[in-house]
Design a protein around this motif. Sequence first.
Motif, PDB file in Angstrom:
ATOM      1  N   LEU A  55       0.850  -1.187   0.000  1.00 54.09           N
ATOM      2  CA  LEU A  55       0.000   0.000   0.000  1.00 54.09           C
ATOM      3  C   LEU A  55       0.887   1.238   0.000  1.00 54.09           C
ATOM      4  O   LEU A  55       1.822   1.336   0.799  1.00 54.09           O
ATOM      5  N   ALA A  56       0.580   2.174  -0.890  1.00 53.49           N
ATOM      6  CA  ALA A  56       1.356   3.407  -0.991  1.00 53.49           C
ATOM      7  C   ALA A  56       0.449   4.603  -0.739  1.00 53.49           C
ATOM      8  O   ALA A  56      -0.687   4.644  -1.221  1.00 53.49           O
ATOM      9  N   PRO A  57       0.923   5.607   0.030  1.00 53.31           N
ATOM     10  CA  PRO A  57       0.125   6.807   0.273  1.00 53.31           C
ATOM     11  C   PRO A  57       0.221   7.769  -0.905  1.00 53.31           C
ATOM     12  O   PRO A  57       1.193   8.502  -1.040  1.00 53.31           O
ATOM     13  N   GLY A  76      -1.060  -6.360   4.387  1.00 58.49           N
ATOM     14  CA  GLY A  76      -1.703  -6.682   5.654  1.00 58.49           C
ATOM     15  C   GLY A  76      -1.171  -5.919   6.853  1.00 58.49           C
ATOM     16  O   GLY A  76      -1.651  -6.107   7.972  1.00 58.49           O
ATOM     17  N   GLU A  77      -0.200  -5.024   6.655  1.00 61.06           N
ATOM     18  CA  GLU A  77       0.389  -4.308   7.792  1.00 61.06           C
ATOM     19  C   GLU A  77      -0.500  -3.152   8.237  1.00 61.06           C
ATOM     20  O   GLU A  77      -1.066  -2.421   7.428  1.00 61.06           O
ATOM     21  N   GLY A  78      -0.593  -2.969   9.555  1.00 61.22           N
ATOM     22  CA  GLY A  78      -1.313  -1.841  10.113  1.00 61.22           C
ATOM     23  C   GLY A  78      -2.803  -1.918   9.871  1.00 61.22           C
ATOM     24  O   GLY A  78      -3.327  -2.850   9.259  1.00 61.22           O
ATOM     25  N   VAL A  84      -7.745  -3.423   3.915  1.00 63.70           N
ATOM     26  CA  VAL A  84      -7.686  -3.809   2.505  1.00 63.70           C
ATOM     27  C   VAL A  84      -7.773  -5.323   2.355  1.00 63.70           C
ATOM     28  O   VAL A  84      -8.505  -5.843   1.504  1.00 63.70           O
ATOM     29  N   VAL A  85      -7.040  -6.063   3.195  1.00 63.00           N
ATOM     30  CA  VAL A  85      -7.032  -7.529   3.110  1.00 63.00           C
ATOM     31  C   VAL A  85      -8.401  -8.105   3.467  1.00 63.00           C
ATOM     32  O   VAL A  85      -8.911  -9.007   2.798  1.00 63.00           O
ATOM     33  N   GLU A  86      -9.001  -7.580   4.544  1.00 63.37           N
ATOM     34  CA  GLU A  86     -10.275  -8.118   5.033  1.00 63.37           C
ATOM     35  C   GLU A  86     -11.485  -7.522   4.341  1.00 63.37           C
ATOM     36  O   GLU A  86     -12.593  -8.052   4.468  1.00 63.37           O
ATOM     37  N   ASP A  87     -11.284  -6.414   3.637  1.00 59.44           N
ATOM     38  CA  ASP A  87     -12.389  -5.713   2.968  1.00 59.44           C
ATOM     39  C   ASP A  87     -13.491  -5.347   3.957  1.00 59.44           C
ATOM     40  O   ASP A  87     -14.679  -5.515   3.693  1.00 59.44           O
ATOM     41  N   GLN A  88     -13.060  -4.852   5.118  1.00 57.73           N
ATOM     42  CA  GLN A  88     -14.003  -4.446   6.151  1.00 57.73           C
ATOM     43  C   GLN A  88     -13.586  -3.089   6.715  1.00 57.73           C
ATOM     44  O   GLN A  88     -12.414  -2.879   7.015  1.00 57.73           O
ATOM     45  N   PRO A  89     -14.542  -2.163   6.893  1.00 61.41           N
ATOM     46  CA  PRO A  89     -14.197  -0.861   7.471  1.00 61.41           C
ATOM     47  C   PRO A  89     -13.885  -1.000   8.962  1.00 61.41           C
ATOM     48  O   PRO A  89     -14.352  -1.931   9.616  1.00 61.41           O
ATOM     49  N   LYS A 125     -13.627  -4.810  -9.435  1.00 64.71           N
ATOM     50  CA  LYS A 125     -12.820  -6.031  -9.399  1.00 64.71           C
ATOM     51  C   LYS A 125     -12.170  -6.272  -8.048  1.00 64.71           C
ATOM     52  O   LYS A 125     -11.230  -7.053  -7.934  1.00 64.71           O
ATOM     53  N   GLY A 126     -12.663  -5.598  -7.023  1.00 66.11           N
ATOM     54  CA  GLY A 126     -12.117  -5.820  -5.695  1.00 66.11           C
ATOM     55  C   GLY A 126     -11.617  -4.541  -5.055  1.00 66.11           C
ATOM     56  O   GLY A 126     -11.820  -3.433  -5.582  1.00 66.11           O
ATOM     57  N   VAL A 127     -10.958  -4.669  -3.917  1.00 66.45           N
ATOM     58  CA  VAL A 127     -10.469  -3.520  -3.161  1.00 66.45           C
ATOM     59  C   VAL A 127      -9.208  -2.971  -3.819  1.00 66.45           C
ATOM     60  O   VAL A 127      -8.259  -3.709  -4.097  1.00 66.45           O
ATOM     61  N   ILE A 128      -9.189  -1.661  -4.065  1.00 62.10           N
ATOM     62  CA  ILE A 128      -8.039  -1.039  -4.729  1.00 62.10           C
ATOM     63  C   ILE A 128      -7.247  -0.131  -3.789  1.00 62.10           C
ATOM     64  O   ILE A 128      -6.251   0.468  -4.194  1.00 62.10           O
ATOM     65  N   GLY A 129      -7.677  -0.055  -2.538  1.00 63.52           N
ATOM     66  CA  GLY A 129      -6.981   0.793  -1.576  1.00 63.52           C
ATOM     67  C   GLY A 129      -7.882   1.084  -0.400  1.00 63.52           C
ATOM     68  O   GLY A 129      -8.874   0.383  -0.161  1.00 63.52           O
TER      69      GLY A 129
END
Length: 365
Positions: A55-57, A76-78, A84-89, A125-129
């Motif tokens: 992930l890049a800011p 998966g860090e932080g 992003v990995v879990e797709d959950q807020p 197509k999924g989570v992009i960030g």
Amino acid sequence: MSTGAEQWQAILQISRQLNSQLEIDALLELVLEKMMEVVSAEAGTLWILEEDGYLAPLVARGPRAEALKGLRLLPGEGLAGQVVVEDQPRLVPDVRNDPTWARRFDDSTGFVTRSLLCIPLRARKGVIGCLQLVNKRQGESFTSDDLEVALALAGQAAIALENSRLYNWQRQLLNSLIRVLASALDARDPYTSGHSERVSRYAVLTGREMGLPPEELEALERAALLHDVGKIGIRDDVLLKEGPLEPEKWQIMKTHTEIGARILGTVEPRHLAQKMYEGALYHQEKYDGSGYPTGIKGKEIPLVARIIAVADTFDAITTDRPYRKGAPFHEALKEIRRCSGTHFDPAVVEAFIRGMSKALPEDDN
């Protein structure tokens, strides 16, 4: 925003803006700044998932935001990585009590994180960030209402962002293909290698001096790159002949403008290819009507072709050929000025000379 009604009114306004914006840089700025405004966040970061899974800011706002440049999150860090990995807020009232919080960012920037709101950006197509909002103002904590509003905006933002990325990728692909084609054409003649690229640079420099808007500059750049595309239909004994052409061969060479127009006239959509068509067909027309293939004159010649004509001639004068050495730039500029009003549009000539005078070292002027 102090009330839920005001928040949702802001969401509607932002949605309209998102749907009208395709430039990715402007879109990223808009998403983050408006979201921070809606939930009264002190800081925010828009993280984008890169091809390698990191992930890049891409955009950060708030105190010490500049310090985030160059930092990347492992897969998966932080909190952002987990979202992003879990797709959950996630809504975290106090980061000190959350084991997923990546403290190293506060340690490296000196910023103090108290609370976080992190929303996945879920596209087709999924989570992009993810969108990460930090520290609600006035020392308050983010609420479930803030989360609901952020989710509503994040869904639209993700689709708009995905559309913007696709648009930019397609534009990059088109520009790359045009450059490859221009390079392939130039490669047929070793003495004109790089000609199309140079003409394109000179043309854009001139257009910029004339105050053309960005979209017209981009169209001019493409047209200049392909102005000689018709030479693909000129046989080698004409195109590659060393020295002046005999009358019969010169008539064949002149057909490259019409060949180019026929090629580019088949490109769809037509309205987007119009400038390229005009550049190919009319770049050998002259301001006084003595050019070819149609003999039109003055402002009858499309502006894109009037600009390319100056840039093309300048490069021809300054490029070495088997039968002559290229002229120095200052001599070529004098020749361009001498032909102002006859071969070339005076306004284009003045813009070209102004631009070249700024771009060239003083010794070359």
